[in-house]
Design an enzyme around this catalytic site. Sequence first.
Site, PDB file in Angstrom:
ATOM      1  CG  HIS A 123      -2.009   0.933   1.232  1.00 50.53           C
ATOM      2  ND1 HIS A 123      -2.092   2.009   2.079  1.00 50.53           N
ATOM      3  CD2 HIS A 123      -3.118   0.975   0.455  1.00 50.53           C
ATOM      4  CE1 HIS A 123      -3.218   2.673   1.843  1.00 50.53           C
ATOM      5  NE2 HIS A 123      -3.858   2.062   0.865  1.00 50.53           N
ATOM      6  CG  ASP A 181      -4.476  11.888  -4.038  1.00 47.05           C
ATOM      7  OD1 ASP A 181      -4.644  10.827  -4.679  1.00 47.05           O
ATOM      8  OD2 ASP A 181      -4.000  11.904  -2.891  1.00 47.05           O
ATOM      9  CG  MET A 182      -8.254  11.435  -9.791  1.00 44.18           C
ATOM     10  SD  MET A 182      -9.285  12.173 -11.116  1.00 44.18           S
ATOM     11  CE  MET A 182      -9.946  10.661 -11.869  1.00 44.18           C
ATOM     12  CB  ALA A 183      -9.980   6.346  -6.623  1.00 43.01           C
ATOM     13  CE  LYS A 234     -16.003  10.783 -21.753  1.00 40.18           C
ATOM     14  NZ  LYS A 234     -15.758  12.124 -22.268  1.00 40.18           N
ATOM     15  N   GLY A 316      -7.295  19.975  -4.747  1.00 37.12           N
ATOM     16  CA  GLY A 316      -6.398  20.022  -3.591  1.00 37.12           C
ATOM     17  C   GLY A 316      -6.630  21.211  -2.675  1.00 37.12           C
TER      18      GLY A 316
END
Lengths: 360, 360
Positions: A123, A181-183, A234, A316
């Site tokens: 992780h 910062d994205m999943a 997407k 952010g």
Amino acid sequence: MEESGRVIAVRPETLRAFIARLLTAHGLPERDAGTVAEVLVEADLRGVESHGSTRVAGYVSMIRLGLLNPKPKLEVLRETPSIAALDGDNAFGIVVAKHAMQLAMEKAKGAGIACVTARNITHTGMVGFYPMMAAREGLIGLALNNGPAIVPPFGGTTPTLATNPIAVAFPAGEVEPIVLDMASTMAAGGKLRLAAKKGMPVPPTWALDRSGLPTTDPEEALLHGFLQWAGGYKGFGLATVVEVLGGILSGGLFGTDVPPMKVFGKDPLISSALYMAIDPAHFMPLDEFKGRVDRLVRQIKSSRRAAGVNEVFVAGGLEFRRHAERSRNGIPLSEVVYRELSALADDAHLPFGLAEPDAR
Amino acid sequence: MEESGRVIAVRPETLRAFIARLLTAHGLPERDAGTVAEVLVEADLRGVESHGSTRVAGYVSMIRLGLLNPKPKLEVLRETPSIAALDGDNAFGIVVAKHAMQLAMEKAKGAGIACVTARNITHTGMVGFYPMMAAREGLIGLALNNGPAIVPPFGGTTPTLATNPIAVAFPAGEVEPIVLDMASTMAAGGKLRLAAKKGMPVPPTWALDRSGLPTTDPEEALLHGFLQWAGGYKGFGLATVVEVLGGILSGGLFGTDVPPMKVFGKDPLISSALYMAIDPAHFMPLDEFKGRVDRLVRQIKSSRRAAGVNEVFVAGGLEFRRHAERSRNGIPLSEVVYRELSALADDAHLPFGLAEPDAR
């Protein structure tokens, strides 16, 4: 934070020191323990609790179960002035990620652009941490990684990819850096668990039922269904890009070959990653670049607001505000996490005293 | 295709030759005219009609209005073995994009990773074309660009960014390359226009009304509202990344400084872009990389299917199938586009005869 109930205000430096001491007690070299503590507490400060100190118990469990190597031998598989490929020897993802980004940054200063892959790591924590390292030094940073096969392709129901996060940061001058910062999925599993606990439906864009159709029932999604990609095909497309750059280019595991993870801390969590840096000074004077980023941020912030919106945020921006607030007032640890850390201290025969005298 | 009604089957090579001849008649050097024709017809073949020969009339109009420089002097602002920065002198975006990607590819073969920016260009056509150039030569390619300020930031209503496309392609071995080619918005304007024409509502994730709230009314969205980002703030975050890498790093216009475009062909369309290539052979033998991509594609294709889904596609897979079908049977040009091209032929005193003998 997932758990409701009492919170305990904790000073970031106190929390950092405790986590570092705890991980050192579990066999991590001091410097590595400090790195993990730094990244976790940074996540708590930014309000990304899902990747903060709530993870410590899982990490300790992984060390105990032999799922995470506290004293890895990092191997450099390939290296040139512009690229490197690392093998993490099942290390703390956080430690390898920081090292890999540092290496990419040094190379980018020389070549203008560089990237470093890392395979066989665990992780990596809050993925945005690593590009932010670059932004602090006036560089553009990008980080992405794959992981356990838990999300099906768009239109499918076979778990094949992870939530495949992507993070990018840009240095600014007078304003805070831009930090995406994205999943690749729309929502994290934690948000589903919270809704299930409250008995609330979730938006139809968050999850799929067992047959792969959108559902608003978080229980169905958690027990039999899946997370949904952000923007449907997407988000799936972006996740595929992350899978190739993270899992395939690194020489690591990818797709359904990555063991699926059911319980964090109990099951293997194998990840592979890519870290990239670009030095804007190879394109224009750095101050000019930063000034241009400032200008874009100000344009966005001064947008007319949609109905019901109080403030328009740049990626952010909300997290920097939380960071400032929590640096002043302390990190609001949930009682659950507080007790987990307290139990870990007992187990390791360490003193425990995170709370401020004026806590709660 | 936006327009309903009769279609005329056209051979790709015939269409390509006509477009090239037409653009040469409007002052483009032969080689550049061939490049534009190649990229437009490739879009038609892949079923991306919105970026195919439907654009020719607009391009010719832009040349006539002085909005597009048919004989630009491309300037190299900076160049090293790993990066370059170009100024397009208001050229055909397609011509500069192909050149910039070629340059990035050559540099990536040497350095492992490279990127080339291009500012002051016009419409770049189907953005996926450029990374596909890289994939054909065994390289990873990435392309992105900004453009006219037409979409507001998430939570806002001031048009600030373009639909900011991003495209990535990966070479494969036995299967077709993976090709992601997406706008950061959920739907294109053309899809709204088609729904409006049919009097149909659109999904609530496609568009916003004048107050910035989701709407299913395509008329409201087109006349007073805006496109919606894919995955809400996630798509907006990606678009911001594209804006900085395309618009800011290139030294080009960005954000609200880019003139908004109301009518394609009549208003300025100023864009700036970044093209990146990575050579997988710097990380592992190319055949190994390609075999790994094949394996991922096969895993995805063999996923169990969601209810009602006939086939699971990898990004770009549907387009490769259309390409094969249209290469055999011809490109189904809409009557509207056919007539536009016919009128352009008349204007330029060129012979016109696109239709096959057996065309309907």
